[in-house]
Design an enzyme around this catalytic site. Sequence first.
Site, short mmCIF file in Angstrom:
data_model
loop_
_atom_site.label_atom_id
_atom_site.label_comp_id
_atom_site.label_asym_id
_atom_site.label_seq_id
_atom_site.Cartn_x
_atom_site.Cartn_y
_atom_site.Cartn_z
N ASP A 1 8.25 -11.38 -0.40
CA ASP A 1 7.98 -9.99 -0.81
C ASP A 1 7.85 -9.89 -2.33
O ASP A 1 8.45 -10.67 -3.08
CB ASP A 1 9.12 -9.09 -0.31
CG ASP A 1 8.73 -7.63 -0.31
OD1 ASP A 1 7.53 -7.32 -0.44
OD2 ASP A 1 9.64 -6.78 -0.18
N ARG B 1 -3.27 -5.63 -6.77
CA ARG B 1 -2.30 -6.22 -5.83
C ARG B 1 -2.77 -7.57 -5.28
O ARG B 1 -1.96 -8.49 -5.09
CB ARG B 1 -2.04 -5.25 -4.66
CG ARG B 1 -1.39 -3.94 -5.08
CD ARG B 1 -1.20 -3.05 -3.86
NE ARG B 1 -0.40 -3.70 -2.85
CZ ARG B 1 0.94 -3.73 -2.84
NH1 ARG B 1 1.61 -3.10 -3.77
NH2 ARG B 1 1.58 -4.36 -1.89
N ASN C 1 2.08 -3.82 8.27
CA ASN C 1 1.17 -4.05 7.15
C ASN C 1 -0.29 -3.65 7.46
O ASN C 1 -1.10 -3.47 6.55
CB ASN C 1 1.20 -5.51 6.67
CG ASN C 1 2.47 -5.89 5.92
OD1 ASN C 1 2.93 -7.03 5.96
ND2 ASN C 1 3.08 -4.93 5.21
N ARG D 1 16.57 -5.59 3.00
CA ARG D 1 16.35 -5.18 4.38
C ARG D 1 15.60 -6.26 5.15
O ARG D 1 15.08 -7.21 4.56
CB ARG D 1 15.60 -3.84 4.45
CG ARG D 1 14.29 -3.81 3.68
CD ARG D 1 13.56 -2.47 3.85
NE ARG D 1 12.42 -2.41 2.96
CZ ARG D 1 12.44 -1.88 1.72
NH1 ARG D 1 13.54 -1.32 1.27
NH2 ARG D 1 11.36 -1.88 0.96
N SER E 1 13.14 -5.52 7.60
CA SER E 1 11.74 -5.12 7.85
C SER E 1 11.16 -5.70 9.15
O SER E 1 10.05 -6.25 9.15
CB SER E 1 10.85 -5.49 6.65
OG SER E 1 11.30 -4.85 5.48
C1 IPE Z 1 7.73 -7.39 4.74
O1 IPE Z 1 7.37 -6.93 3.48
C2 IPE Z 1 6.56 -8.06 5.40
C3 IPE Z 1 6.07 -9.26 4.75
C4 IPE Z 1 6.62 -9.87 3.73
C5 IPE Z 1 4.90 -9.84 5.32
P1 IPE Z 1 6.94 -5.39 3.25
O2 IPE Z 1 6.71 -5.23 1.81
O3 IPE Z 1 5.83 -5.04 4.16
O4 IPE Z 1 8.25 -4.62 3.73
P2 IPE Z 1 8.77 -3.17 3.38
O5 IPE Z 1 7.66 -2.23 3.71
O6 IPE Z 1 9.08 -3.13 1.93
O7 IPE Z 1 9.99 -2.98 4.22
C1 IPE Z 2 4.51 -9.23 0.19
O1 IPE Z 2 4.29 -8.57 -1.02
C2 IPE Z 2 3.23 -9.65 0.87
C3 IPE Z 2 2.90 -8.87 2.09
C4 IPE Z 2 3.64 -7.95 2.60
C5 IPE Z 2 1.65 -9.17 2.75
P1 IPE Z 2 3.98 -7.03 -1.08
O2 IPE Z 2 2.51 -6.85 -0.94
O3 IPE Z 2 4.80 -6.30 -0.09
O4 IPE Z 2 4.43 -6.66 -2.55
P2 IPE Z 2 5.28 -5.40 -3.02
O5 IPE Z 2 6.51 -5.37 -2.18
O6 IPE Z 2 4.42 -4.20 -2.81
O7 IPE Z 2 5.58 -5.66 -4.45
MG MG Z 3 6.65 -5.49 -0.14
#
Ligand code: IPE
Ligand code: IPE
Ligand code: MG
Length: 246
Positions: free
Chosen positions: A21, A34, A69, A195, A197
Amino acid sequence: MSLIEQIDKDRLPQHVAIIMDGNGRWAKEKGKLRVFGHQNGVVSVRDTVEGAVELGVKYLTLYAFSTENWNRPKLEVMALMELLVATINKETKTLMQNGVRLNAIGNLKSLPDKCYRQLQETIKKTSDNKACTLTLALSYSSRWEITDAARKLAEDVKDGKIKADDISEEAFASYLSTSGMPDPELMIRTSGEHRISNYLLWQLAYSELYFTPKLWPDFRREDLFEAIIDFQKRERRFGMTSEQLN
Ligand code: IPE
Ligand code: IPE
Ligand code: MG
């Protein structure tokens, strides 16, 4: 003493699960989109997989894309899917060299055709590799997985393949997509979020949880080693008392 020397090789976790994450925040910090964070996250994946192989960790499971996602902006979802195909294609050679078997869990049928085909191709190509099983959780959510298992189990009860009375924890677990794998002893989440998730809810029942503020694109094998060193300092009691264990 180097980090890797501080690890007791006889008490390695067999299975490490990671929630990768913080890609978006990493990119934002640098004034980039991003997607730039996701691209750089691939470097971390490669280094972490190599670190796991170097140590002798048998199973590494990475949360790459959750069911939830899919609700992200369409452009980001598309970029992630493209990146997935390109990465798996590009890394197949390295997986072969390192003896890594690729595996995937999740609602794979919901992936774009191109992704699905590339994934199956590399899974097949690497299927005889023995050093480490790398599982990507893709379009994965634990509640989806458990519901799916319940559905298949109900079918088998209906067809007389198993009796309702014979549904044990082991029998149920054999319907999960992680069937045949040991439960993760250690679960790591980056980016400072505390968490789960919707990740491996059944399998993480007794896992040690390790949270690091590092954003995923900054994560390297040394961070994996540090997490394992921390893990080895903990006492896993499984409901018993400390005295019983000693
Ligand atoms: C969890 O990360 C899913 C992955 C790392 C693929 P998210 O960024 O989607 O989780 P939340 O929304 O912060 O809980
Ligand atoms: C994790 O990084 C990758 C995926 C969930 C695919 P994020 O894209 O959730 O990055 P943040 O949490 O928004 O920084
Ligand atoms: Mg994230």
